[in-house]
Design an enzyme around this catalytic site. Structure first.
Site, PDB file in Angstrom:
ATOM      1  N   ASP A  46       0.618  -1.065   0.272  1.00 45.68           N
ATOM      2  CA  ASP A  46      -0.124   0.103   0.133  1.00 45.68           C
ATOM      3  C   ASP A  46       0.672   1.608  -0.396  1.00 45.68           C
ATOM      4  O   ASP A  46       1.753   1.597   0.643  1.00 45.68           O
ATOM      5  CB  ASP A  46      -1.133  -0.262   1.136  1.00 45.68           C
ATOM      6  N   TYR A  51       3.182  10.132  -0.528  1.00 41.33           N
ATOM      7  CA  TYR A  51       3.815   9.645   0.106  1.00 41.33           C
ATOM      8  C   TYR A  51       5.331   9.686  -0.284  1.00 41.33           C
ATOM      9  O   TYR A  51       6.083   9.392  -0.032  1.00 41.33           O
ATOM     10  CB  TYR A  51       4.148   8.348   0.427  1.00 41.33           C
ATOM     11  N   LYS A  76      -2.890   5.801  -4.259  1.00 44.55           N
ATOM     12  CA  LYS A  76      -3.965   6.131  -3.918  1.00 44.55           C
ATOM     13  C   LYS A  76      -3.909   8.016  -4.543  1.00 44.55           C
ATOM     14  O   LYS A  76      -2.776   8.385  -4.631  1.00 44.55           O
ATOM     15  CB  LYS A  76      -3.987   7.356  -2.286  1.00 44.55           C
ATOM     16  N   HIS A 109      -7.416  10.140  -1.342  1.00 43.08           N
ATOM     17  CA  HIS A 109      -7.157   9.315  -0.148  1.00 43.08           C
ATOM     18  C   HIS A 109      -7.818  10.549   0.546  1.00 43.08           C
ATOM     19  O   HIS A 109      -7.779   9.636   2.244  1.00 43.08           O
ATOM     20  CB  HIS A 109      -6.518  10.236  -0.339  1.00 43.08           C
ATOM     21  N   LYS A 232       2.665  -0.588   8.947  1.00 44.14           N
ATOM     22  CA  LYS A 232       4.403  -0.043   8.355  1.00 44.14           C
ATOM     23  C   LYS A 232       5.457  -0.733   8.926  1.00 44.14           C
ATOM     24  O   LYS A 232       5.081  -0.604  10.601  1.00 44.14           O
ATOM     25  CB  LYS A 232       4.111   1.059   7.848  1.00 44.14           C
ATOM     26  N   ASN A 242       5.282  -9.356  12.074  1.00 46.02           N
ATOM     27  CA  ASN A 242       3.720  -8.914  11.749  1.00 46.02           C
ATOM     28  C   ASN A 242       2.923  -9.593  10.911  1.00 46.02           C
ATOM     29  O   ASN A 242       1.617  -9.853  10.612  1.00 46.02           O
ATOM     30  CB  ASN A 242       3.501  -7.504  11.514  1.00 46.02           C
TER      31      ASN A 242
END
Length: 277
Positions: A46, A51, A76, A109, A232, A242
């Site tokens: 993602d 970003y 996005k 977004h 993240k 994770n």
């Protein structure tokens, strides 16, 4: 290698329920982080135009040797690019930055209610979808009123609504509303940006019961709720941690405990107030 479960979006597309996010990762570091994630077994990445690291994601994908159809890439629409023509141009630029022929999921977004262009932007996303340049389209940070307007004024229901969601902000009402519309809920900041949440004594007790970390307990909670989740990290060890959340299950009582931690604590902007600039 662990197989990540998938969820079925409202157009039949299968999306991995666990992915890796790259928010606040410098472009120079993004390729290494994404490469590490792919090596762990992540197949969903993602990113976002905001970003400024789509190119880094693209470099990692190109170097991975993984077949494109095995990957699920989300990006996005940036806030300054809201509007029909500008959204179309922005999508082209994201494709160029990523070095891809298509995107799996493209999201608006932020609603930017004050600018009042998100419905117009959605029409552009519908055009991109009709042209088969994206497999699914959705939104981020949309409240029920925003979703209602999209469904009234346009043809397609968002496949995903990506929202801030963690045990201190569990968004039960919005999750239920998303489901009633046919949109899947995806969590950003699923670990509450670390800090206090990862020290919570009730979560710590549950983690000790399962010989897991608090972060793993939180991610397991998300998965059992049915959320799509994109933690993240740029650290290979944390990425592996994770990812290691498929070998245990929280009991009903433990799920109730985590649900009860909700404080309505928003760490990011309120979508009704954030202008996105």
């Amino acid at each position: 290698m662990t197989t990540v479960p998938t969820v079925t979006l409202n157009n039949g597309v299968e999306m991995p329920q666990l992915g890796a996010g790259v928010w606040r990762v410098d472009d120079a570091d993004t390729s290494e982080a994404v490469s590490a994630a792919l090596e762990c077994g992540y197949r969903s990445i993602d990113t976002a135009a905001m970003y400024a690291n789509e190119a880094g994601v693209g470099r990692a994908i190109a170097a991975s040797g993984i077949a494109r159809e095995e990957l699920f890439v989300t990006t996005k629409l940036n806030n300054p690019d809201q509007g029909y023509d500008s959204a179309l141009r922005a999508f082209d630029e994201s494709l160029k930055q990523l070095g891809l022929d298509y995107i799996d999921l493209y999201l608006i977004h932020w609603p930017q209610s004050a600018r009042n262009r998100y419905s117009e932007s959605w029409q552009a996303l519908e055009r991109i979808y009709a042209d088969q340049r994206v497999r699914a389209i959705g939104v981020c940070n949309f409240h029920p009123a925003h979703l209602d307007r999209l469904t009234i004024e346009n043809d397609l229901v968002p496949a995903v609504n990506q929202i801030e969601l963690h045990p201190y902000l569990n968004q039960a009402d919005l999750r239920a509303y998303n489901a009633s519309c046919g949109a899947r809920t995806e969590a950003w900041s699923p670990l509450g940006q670390g800090g206090e949440l990862l020290q919570d004594p009730e979560l710590t007790a549950i983690a000790e019961t399962h010989n897991k970390t608090v972060a793993q307990v939180i991610l397991r909670w998300h998965l059992q709720l049915g959320n799509i989740v994109i933690p993240k990290s740029v650290t290979p060890a944390r990425l592996r941690e994770n990812f290691d959340v498929f070998d245990f299950t929280l009991s009903d009582a433990e799920m109730t405990t985590v649900n009860g931690l909700d404080r309505g604590l928003r760490l990011g902007p309120d979508p009704d107030e954030f202008d996105g600039s």
